[in-house]
Design a protein around this motif. Structure first.
Motif, PDB file in Angstrom:
ATOM      1  N   ASN A  54       0.808  -1.214   0.000  1.00  0.00           N
ATOM      2  CA  ASN A  54       0.000   0.000   0.000  1.00  0.00           C
ATOM      3  C   ASN A  54       0.849   1.276   0.000  1.00  0.00           C
ATOM      4  OD1 ASN A  54       0.798   0.086   2.635  1.00  0.00           O
ATOM      5  ND2 ASN A  54      -1.221   0.618   3.447  1.00  0.00           N
ATOM      6  N   GLY A  55       2.050   1.146  -0.534  1.00  0.00           N
ATOM      7  CA  GLY A  55       2.852   2.343  -0.769  1.00  0.00           C
ATOM      8  C   GLY A  55       3.415   2.987   0.485  1.00  0.00           C
ATOM      9  N   ARG A  79      -3.189   7.239  -3.914  1.00  0.00           N
ATOM     10  CA  ARG A  79      -4.198   7.510  -2.876  1.00  0.00           C
ATOM     11  C   ARG A  79      -5.485   6.727  -3.145  1.00  0.00           C
ATOM     12  NH1 ARG A  79      -5.436  13.369  -1.977  1.00  0.00           N
ATOM     13  NH2 ARG A  79      -6.808  12.465  -0.412  1.00  0.00           N
ATOM     14  N   ARG A  82      -4.720   3.290  -1.866  1.00  0.00           N
ATOM     15  CA  ARG A  82      -4.729   3.141  -0.403  1.00  0.00           C
ATOM     16  C   ARG A  82      -6.141   3.069   0.145  1.00  0.00           C
ATOM     17  NH1 ARG A  82      -0.085   7.395   0.337  1.00  0.00           N
ATOM     18  NH2 ARG A  82       1.743   6.061   0.399  1.00  0.00           N
ATOM     19  N   GLN A  83      -7.098   3.637  -0.601  1.00  0.00           N
ATOM     20  CA  GLN A  83      -8.483   3.521  -0.140  1.00  0.00           C
ATOM     21  C   GLN A  83      -9.020   2.112  -0.351  1.00  0.00           C
ATOM     22  OE1 GLN A  83     -10.894   6.799  -1.670  1.00  0.00           O
ATOM     23  NE2 GLN A  83      -9.045   8.028  -1.799  1.00  0.00           N
ATOM     24  N   MET A  87      -4.718  -1.320   6.057  1.00  0.00           N
ATOM     25  CA  MET A  87      -3.517  -1.808   6.729  1.00  0.00           C
ATOM     26  C   MET A  87      -3.749  -1.787   8.233  1.00  0.00           C
ATOM     27  SD  MET A  87      -0.248  -2.585   6.116  1.00  0.00           S
ATOM     28  CE  MET A  87       1.454  -2.285   6.476  1.00  0.00           C
ATOM     29  N   PHE A  95      -5.442   7.254  16.197  1.00  0.00           N
ATOM     30  CA  PHE A  95      -5.197   8.676  16.392  1.00  0.00           C
ATOM     31  C   PHE A  95      -5.581   9.045  17.823  1.00  0.00           C
ATOM     32  CE2 PHE A  95      -6.566   8.413  11.779  1.00  0.00           C
ATOM     33  CZ  PHE A  95      -5.265   8.274  11.315  1.00  0.00           C
ATOM     34  N   LEU A  98      -8.348  11.698  18.863  1.00  0.00           N
ATOM     35  CA  LEU A  98      -9.719  11.536  18.393  1.00  0.00           C
ATOM     36  C   LEU A  98     -10.389  10.381  19.147  1.00  0.00           C
ATOM     37  CD1 LEU A  98      -9.095  11.751  14.525  1.00  0.00           C
ATOM     38  CD2 LEU A  98      -9.740  13.591  16.075  1.00  0.00           C
ATOM     39  N   ILE A 106     -13.088   9.687  10.323  1.00  0.00           N
ATOM     40  CA  ILE A 106     -12.299  10.748   9.699  1.00  0.00           C
ATOM     41  C   ILE A 106     -11.870  10.369   8.286  1.00  0.00           C
ATOM     42  CG2 ILE A 106     -10.040  10.082  10.677  1.00  0.00           C
ATOM     43  CD1 ILE A 106      -9.732  13.256  11.043  1.00  0.00           C
ATOM     44  N   GLY A 107     -11.516   9.090   8.082  1.00  0.00           N
ATOM     45  CA  GLY A 107     -11.124   8.656   6.740  1.00  0.00           C
ATOM     46  C   GLY A 107     -12.272   8.789   5.742  1.00  0.00           C
ATOM     47  N   LYS A 110     -13.186  12.664   5.277  1.00  0.00           N
ATOM     48  CA  LYS A 110     -12.224  13.567   4.649  1.00  0.00           C
ATOM     49  C   LYS A 110     -11.707  13.035   3.320  1.00  0.00           C
ATOM     50  CE  LYS A 110     -12.619  16.172   8.185  1.00  0.00           C
ATOM     51  NZ  LYS A 110     -13.660  17.219   8.083  1.00  0.00           N
ATOM     52  N   VAL A 111     -11.581  11.720   3.210  1.00  0.00           N
ATOM     53  CA  VAL A 111     -10.999  11.159   1.995  1.00  0.00           C
ATOM     54  C   VAL A 111     -12.083  10.787   0.991  1.00  0.00           C
ATOM     55  CG1 VAL A 111      -9.519   9.354   1.062  1.00  0.00           C
ATOM     56  CG2 VAL A 111      -9.002  10.334   3.296  1.00  0.00           C
ATOM     57  N   LYS A 113     -15.230  11.750   1.312  1.00  0.00           N
ATOM     58  CA  LYS A 113     -16.223  12.842   1.286  1.00  0.00           C
ATOM     59  C   LYS A 113     -17.645  12.345   1.538  1.00  0.00           C
ATOM     60  CE  LYS A 113     -12.860  15.534  -0.237  1.00  0.00           C
ATOM     61  NZ  LYS A 113     -12.103  16.274   0.761  1.00  0.00           N
ATOM     62  N   ARG A 155     -11.333   0.638  11.675  1.00  0.00           N
ATOM     63  CA  ARG A 155     -10.986   1.865  10.956  1.00  0.00           C
ATOM     64  C   ARG A 155     -10.671   1.559   9.490  1.00  0.00           C
ATOM     65  NH1 ARG A 155      -5.883   5.305  12.934  1.00  0.00           N
ATOM     66  NH2 ARG A 155      -4.800   3.419  12.294  1.00  0.00           N
ATOM     67  N   MET A 159     -13.243   2.177   5.468  1.00  0.00           N
ATOM     68  CA  MET A 159     -12.904   2.718   4.154  1.00  0.00           C
ATOM     69  C   MET A 159     -13.431   1.807   3.042  1.00  0.00           C
ATOM     70  SD  MET A 159     -11.468   5.575   4.630  1.00  0.00           S
ATOM     71  CE  MET A 159     -10.806   5.968   3.002  1.00  0.00           C
TER      72      MET A 159
ATOM     73  N   GLN B 180       1.730   7.562  13.093  1.00  0.00           N
ATOM     74  CA  GLN B 180       0.559   8.385  12.795  1.00  0.00           C
ATOM     75  C   GLN B 180       0.521   8.750  11.315  1.00  0.00           C
ATOM     76  OE1 GLN B 180      -1.926   9.443  15.100  1.00  0.00           O
ATOM     77  NE2 GLN B 180      -0.994   7.728  16.175  1.00  0.00           N
ATOM     78  N   ILE B 187      -5.108   5.213   5.231  1.00  0.00           N
ATOM     79  CA  ILE B 187      -6.532   5.397   4.928  1.00  0.00           C
ATOM     80  C   ILE B 187      -6.718   6.405   3.790  1.00  0.00           C
ATOM     81  CG2 ILE B 187      -7.463   4.638   7.152  1.00  0.00           C
ATOM     82  CD1 ILE B 187      -7.751   7.569   7.935  1.00  0.00           C
ATOM     83  N   GLN B 193      -3.980  16.830   4.279  1.00  0.00           N
ATOM     84  CA  GLN B 193      -4.998  16.340   5.218  1.00  0.00           C
ATOM     85  C   GLN B 193      -4.352  15.744   6.462  1.00  0.00           C
ATOM     86  OE1 GLN B 193      -7.011  13.686   2.505  1.00  0.00           O
ATOM     87  NE2 GLN B 193      -8.818  15.023   2.415  1.00  0.00           N
TER      88      GLN B 193
END
Lengths: 248, 280
Positions: A54-55, A79, A82-83, A87, A95, A98, A106-107, A110-111, A113, A155, A159, B180, B187, B193
């Motif tokens: 996953n880079g 990106r 990775r979605q 992992m 985090f 949070l 959050i993923g 924000k990612v 939307k 988490r 995604m 982190q 994700i 971000q």
């Protein structure tokens, strides 16, 4: 093998850290729906290999195609990839600032939307799946290691990933918490998720894996179905490794 | 009070420290020494002033802080000066933070040219005295770019403090665990971000203590702009003295005003620190 479409195809991968040759000409294919367990002594390149998937690490030569996307350091679609590829880390890496629910939302928000309401619904759904719906409003530091790792799995699942990578998910856990995490992983396997797991939990491997991979010294030494792997491994080195970790 | 009488202790009591250490370590003695030392300093300066024949006129000082007229409460010159100092400091601090963040991100960008620019900037700013930097801005850059003394002082303070602030930000960002970054990347978050939602919120608690020191430092160093006659607390103090010749009283008062402001800042931030203290 469950699926027939290759979802991860690694061809002649080489990876160097400075002068250290971490991956040596690795060839590996993972099919959709496959449960692959990778084991081997420490420093054998298992983690490096799945981190390439996953880079989080980049291979230096060879070809890596995941879900139709060619992965390399300069690929624009990393990106998007990775979605698709989740992992789970040895150290959980939640985090800490949070809450559990926010860690999960959050993923997607924000990612991907996705609206907050929808993200929270999905998150609560997955918390249910990892058996800790009541912990949604706590902070990670208030949870036990096993609970934190299950949040980390949720988490990734939030995604809506198609492939899950596990990098020694139980190595940092107290012994009495290992099973609660493995149980969640077994249930996940039953849903048909494609899983690549680096672990030394051979009980889990026997129960879930359809392919066993043994790595040593940056090379893939053996790829075989579990029945053969545990009873009659073709390489001597693999046999010795299994003897050592299965002794007790 | 004596530990030997504490119920529930079964073992032998440990030996006590030597008597002299206990004497100087006790709260009463420490406070007494403190009061004596401060008293000697105050007494020394007052008798010194007396011997000079200095004519203390403290009663004339309050009118420069505040007064009551028919229109009600009036700010005195010193408070007006303080307002100007705060305005100057806040504007400079905001600018310095933005500039500092930019420099820190350049340095962390991993680009060779980025770090080169950042390091060059840092070394340039850090190795010039603040006063010389002020003169550069006011006498050299001011006429060239056509800005006034007030802008020159804001820019000077912002640029000077951005160097230290960028180091504070960089250290705070680096203090966040590498895992982190990996979790955020895994994700699918972009670098921007990740900074915004994951890294910076966690860096705040590493940055708060040194940042407070930097704000206090900035408020104090803003006094230097009085040399180019920008109207602020120190300048007002100097003007009052040239009118009244009360240099002792006014400088003491000005010093106290700075102290009160910076102490309030420190207390406020230690409250914030407790609020942001998330255990990992």
């Amino acid at each position: 093998m469950t699926g027939s479409t290759p979802i991860i195809e690694a061809t002649n991968l080489d990876k160097f850290y400075g002068t250290f040759h971490a991956l040596k000409d690795v060839n590996l294919t993972v099919h959709s729906g496959q449960k692959m367990v990778i084991c081997g002594p420490s420093g054998s390149g298992k983690s490096t290999l799945i981190r390439c998937f996953n880079g989080l690490e980049w291979h230096n030569s060879g070809k890596l195609v995941i879900d139709g996307i060619e992965v390399h350091e300069h690929s624009k679609e990393i990106r998007d990839l990775r979605q698709e590829v989740g992992m789970v880390f040895q150290q959980f890496n939640l985090f800490p600032h949070l809450t559990v629910l926010e860690n999960l939302t959050i993923g997607p928000m924000k990612v991907r939307k996705i609206s907050q309401a929808q993200a929270e619904e999905t998150a609560r759904n997955y918390l249910q799946r990892v058996h800790i719906p009541e912990q949604a409003d706590k902070y990670p530091a208030q949870l036990s290691g096993g609970q934190q790792q299950r949040v980390a799995i949720a988490r990734s699942l939030c995604m809506e990933t198609r492939i899950m990578l596990f990098d020694e998910p139980t190595s940092a856990l107290d012994p009495e918490m290992i099973n609660e995490v493995l149980d969640v992983m077994v249930e996940l396997a039953e849903t048909g998720m494609t899983m690549v797991v680096v672990t030394h939990e051979m009980g889990f491997a026997r129960k879930v894996a359809d392919t066993m991979v043994f790595m040593e010294d940056g090379q893939i030494v053996e790829v075989s179905p579990p029945e053969q792997f545990f009873t009659n491994p073709s390489s001597e080195r693999c046999r010795m490794f299994l003897d050592q970790i299965l002794e007790h | 009070m004596s530990l030997t009488e504490t119920p529930g202790m079964k073992g032998q009591p440990l030996p006590q420290p030597p008597a002299i250490q206990r004497f100087f370590g006790s709260t009463v003695v420490s406070v007494a020494i403190y009061v004596i030392v401060i008293g000697m300093i105050v007494w020394g300066s007052f008798t010194g002033a007396q011997n000079m024949g200095y004519n203390w006129q403290w009663y004339r000082v309050p009118q420069y802080i505040y007064s009551f007229t028919d229109d009600g409460f009036q700010f005195g010159e010193l408070l007006i000066g303080l307002g100007a100092t705060l305005q100057l400091s806040i504007t400079a601090f905001i600018l310095a933070s933005l500039l500092g963040l930019l420099v820190a991100l350049l340095r962390l960008s991993g680009l060779v040219i980025g770090s080169a620019v950042a390091i060059g900037y840092l070394e340039f700013i850090r190795n010039i005295p603040l006063l010389v930097l002020l003169y550069l801005f006011y006498y050299v850059l001011g006429p060239i770019f056509g800005f006034d003394r007030y802008t020159a002082s804001i820019l000077t303070l912002a640029v000077f403090h951005s160097a230290l602030i960028s180091e504070i930000l960089r250290a705070g960002i680096n203090a966040v665990h590498k895992g982190q970054w990996e979790a955020a990347k895994s994700i699918g978050m972009s670098t921007g971000q990740t900074y915004r939602y994951i890294i910076l919120p966690q860096s705040v608690r590493f940055m708060l203590p040194p940042m407070t020191g930097e704000v206090v430092h900035l408020v104090k160093s803003s006094a230097i702009v009085s040399v180019i006659a920008v109207a602020e607390l120190t300048t007002f103090g100097r003007n009052i003295i040239s009118d009244t010749y009360m240099s002792f009283e006014i400088w003491f008062t000005v010093a106290m005003v700075y102290m009160v402001v910076t102490l309030i800042l420190s207390v406020g931030v230690s409250y914030l620190e407790r609020r942001y203290a998330v255990d990992q």
